[in-house]
Design an enzyme around this catalytic site. Structure first.
Site, short mmCIF file in Angstrom:
data_model
loop_
_atom_site.label_atom_id
_atom_site.label_comp_id
_atom_site.label_asym_id
_atom_site.label_seq_id
_atom_site.Cartn_x
_atom_site.Cartn_y
_atom_site.Cartn_z
N HIS A 255 21.48 15.45 21.68
CA HIS A 255 21.32 14.30 20.77
C HIS A 255 21.93 14.65 19.42
O HIS A 255 21.88 15.80 19.00
CB HIS A 255 19.84 13.94 20.61
N GLU A 313 17.60 8.98 27.57
CA GLU A 313 18.21 8.42 28.78
C GLU A 313 17.76 9.08 30.07
O GLU A 313 17.86 8.50 31.14
CB GLU A 313 19.74 8.51 28.68
N1 ACO Z 1 26.05 18.74 28.09
C1 ACO Z 1 26.78 19.83 27.82
N2 ACO Z 1 27.15 20.20 26.58
C2 ACO Z 1 26.77 19.40 25.57
C3 ACO Z 1 25.99 18.24 25.77
C4 ACO Z 1 25.62 17.92 27.09
N3 ACO Z 1 24.89 16.86 27.37
N4 ACO Z 1 25.76 17.66 24.59
C5 ACO Z 1 26.37 18.40 23.66
N5 ACO Z 1 26.97 19.46 24.24
C6 ACO Z 1 27.70 20.51 23.59
C7 ACO Z 1 29.12 20.09 23.25
O1 ACO Z 1 30.02 20.33 24.30
C8 ACO Z 1 29.40 20.92 22.05
O2 ACO Z 1 29.70 22.24 22.47
P1 ACO Z 1 31.03 22.95 21.93
O3 ACO Z 1 30.86 23.01 20.45
O4 ACO Z 1 31.01 24.26 22.63
O5 ACO Z 1 32.15 22.05 22.35
C9 ACO Z 1 28.06 21.01 21.33
O6 ACO Z 1 27.09 20.78 22.33
C10 ACO Z 1 27.90 19.98 20.23
O7 ACO Z 1 28.28 18.70 20.76
P2 ACO Z 1 28.70 17.46 19.87
O8 ACO Z 1 29.70 16.67 20.63
O9 ACO Z 1 29.05 17.88 18.48
O10 ACO Z 1 27.33 16.67 19.78
P3 ACO Z 1 27.13 15.22 19.23
O11 ACO Z 1 26.04 15.23 18.27
O12 ACO Z 1 28.41 14.60 18.79
O13 ACO Z 1 26.72 14.48 20.59
C11 ACO Z 1 25.67 13.37 22.33
C12 ACO Z 1 25.51 13.96 20.92
C13 ACO Z 1 26.86 12.41 22.34
C14 ACO Z 1 24.42 12.62 22.72
C15 ACO Z 1 25.93 14.55 23.33
O14 ACO Z 1 24.83 15.43 23.33
C16 ACO Z 1 26.26 14.07 24.74
O15 ACO Z 1 27.42 13.78 25.02
N6 ACO Z 1 25.25 13.98 25.65
C17 ACO Z 1 25.50 13.51 27.00
C18 ACO Z 1 25.57 11.98 27.05
C19 ACO Z 1 24.22 11.35 26.82
O16 ACO Z 1 23.18 11.82 27.29
N7 ACO Z 1 24.24 10.21 26.10
C20 ACO Z 1 23.02 9.49 25.71
C21 ACO Z 1 22.65 9.82 24.28
S1 ACO Z 1 21.08 9.16 23.80
C22 ACO Z 1 21.42 7.62 23.19
O17 ACO Z 1 22.39 7.37 22.54
C23 ACO Z 1 20.47 6.52 23.45
#
Ligand code: ACO
EC number: 2.3.3.16
Length: 376
Positions: A255, A313
């Site tokens: 998140h 989610e």
């Molecule tokens: N699985 C694997 N790795 C992840 C995940 C995940 N679910 N989420 C974040 N990371 C990793 C990224 O790859 C990144 O690693 P890196 O620096 O080695 O590349 C690091 O964690 C930071 O990620 P960001 O992209 O900077 O995180 P951000 O805050 O932008 O993203 C998000 C948050 C979009 C929710 C992300 O965690 C994600 O894509 N989750 C999966 C999709 C999801 O569950 N969406 C629903 C969100 S809840 C809602 O909006 C209601």
């Protein structure tokens, strides 16, 4: 122009709000000061909407009037039905159909009253989604019933049968839990739109578009597929490892704001637990719990500097699947709830509006001379 850039507006406060309060470090969420677990368990969805829009709990008399007001705004026009039917025939996604339906929601209902537009939009979302689902089944839409509360009426319009109280309560808990959540991408979108002094129907339409993507509201469908696969293979660790090795993200984890488990995950896990305890088929719930434990551990190894736990989610998928909402409607069911948050924020924005217009640092080429077309 100089100064630091925050990619994705990460950590940037762009205004003040009195609607919901999130603490990402402790993992807490309150709606108008009430902890999310209480709102989820105690409220009917109509009470949550009243709280969001007006900032306080309604009296019994006010709630009765408010329910009637929402119920009497549920019908959609034939023009909107035609648009939705076409979307269903062309096998557009439910979110695409919802966006088209919402865009037409004020057809035949022209008015210049933001509060009335807010109520109307909140009222028609379930009708649009259910009509789409009926058309997808090759059936006619079922007219909304004014005597049913929001969650019950939604389930009724999907099938034409009154749902059991356990299913209604499952959906209602879900609707209460996800109704508002600070300046998430879709809510911010709604605020940007009304900040230009555009109308609330435009704000709702744009917000539906923002909610659709898998990084926001589009994750629960893939979560369900993931859990079903793991249910069959019985090997969550393999699934997690191969997903991460392929460079993909695990849906339902991570998140932008929380560095803990999303507090809504706990609320929805409890609701799912309650529901599945009564059901003969608790497999999905058990798989989800086991998967969560394994995934959190493997994610910590893979991304040690960022605590990645379940977001809203993950148990959304488990709960909605349990109460019989079709997977294709998971994100639209999220929208049916979140539209109340969008509308509360839109009205708050209008209350003390200033155009939202950030800037970007220009990093492109400079001082170029024009080349005539014949010389390129
Ligand atoms: N699985 C694997 N790795 C992840 C995940 C995940 N679910 N989420 C974040 N990371 C990793 C990224 O790859 C990144 O690693 P890196 O620096 O080695 O590349 C690091 O964690 C930071 O990620 P960001 O992209 O900077 O995180 P951000 O805050 O932008 O993203 C998000 C948050 C979009 C929710 C992300 O965690 C994600 O894509 N989750 C999966 C999709 C999801 O569950 N969406 C629903 C969100 S809840 C809602 O909006 C209601």
């Amino acid at each position: 122009m100089t100064g630091p850039v925050s990619e994705g507006l990460d950590g940037i406060a762009v205004g003040e709000t009195e609607i919901s309060q999130i603490d990402g470090s402790t993992g807490s969420l309150a709606i108008r000061g009430y902890p999310i677990a209480e709102v989820a368990q105690e409220a009917t969805y109509e009470e949550t909407v009243f709280l969001l829009l007006y900032g306080r709990l309604p009296t019994a008399e006010e709630l009765t009037g408010f329910r009637k007001r929402i119920a009497s705004n549920r019908e959609i026009s034939n023009k909107v039905k035609i648009v939705i039917e076409q979307a269903a025939q062309e096998e557009k996604s439910a979110m695409d159909a919802l966006r088209m339906g919402v865009a037409g929601a004020n057809l035949g209902h022209e008015r210049d009253n933001p509060e009335a537009d807010a109520i109307r939009l909140i009222a028609v979302f379930p009708t649009i989604v259910a009509a789409y689902w009926r058309y997808r089944q090759g059936k006619d839409p079922i007219a909304p019933r004014q005597d049913l509360r929001h969650a019950a009426n939604y389930l009724y319009m999907l099938t034409g049968e009154k749902a059991s109280e356990a299913r209604i309560e499952g959906v209602e808990t879900y609707l209460n839990t996800v109704a508002d959540h600070g300046l998430n991408a879709s809510t911010f979108t709604a605020r940007v739109v009304v900040s230009t002094q555009a109308d609330l129907v435009s704000a709702g339409t744009a917000a539906v578009g923002a909610l659709k993507g898998p990084l926001h509201g589009g994750a629960p469908g893939p979560v369900l597929e993931m859990l079903r696969t793991v249910n069959e293979t019985g090997n969550p660790a393999d699934y997690v490892r191969s997903t991460l090795a392929g460079g993909d993200r695990l849906m339902g984890f991570g998140h932008r704001v929380y560095r803990t488990r999303d507090p809504r995950a706990a609320v929805l896990e409890d609701a799912a637990h309650e529901f599945y305890t009564e059901s003969d088929d608790a497999d999905l719930f058990e798989t989800a719990r086991e998967f969560e434990e394994v995934a959190v551990e493997l994610l910590a190894e893979r991304v040690p500097d960022r605590r990645l736990e379940t977001n809203v989610e993950f148990y959304t998928a488990v709960l909605l699947a349990g109460v019989g909402v079709p997977k294709e409607l998971f994100t639209t069911t999220f929208a049916i709830s979140r539209v109340s948050g969008w509308m509360a924020h839109a009205l708050e924005q209008l209350d003390d509006n200033r155009l939202i217009r950030p800037t970007a640092h220009y990093t492109g080429e400079i001082d170029r001379s024009w080349t005539a077309i014949a010389e390129r």
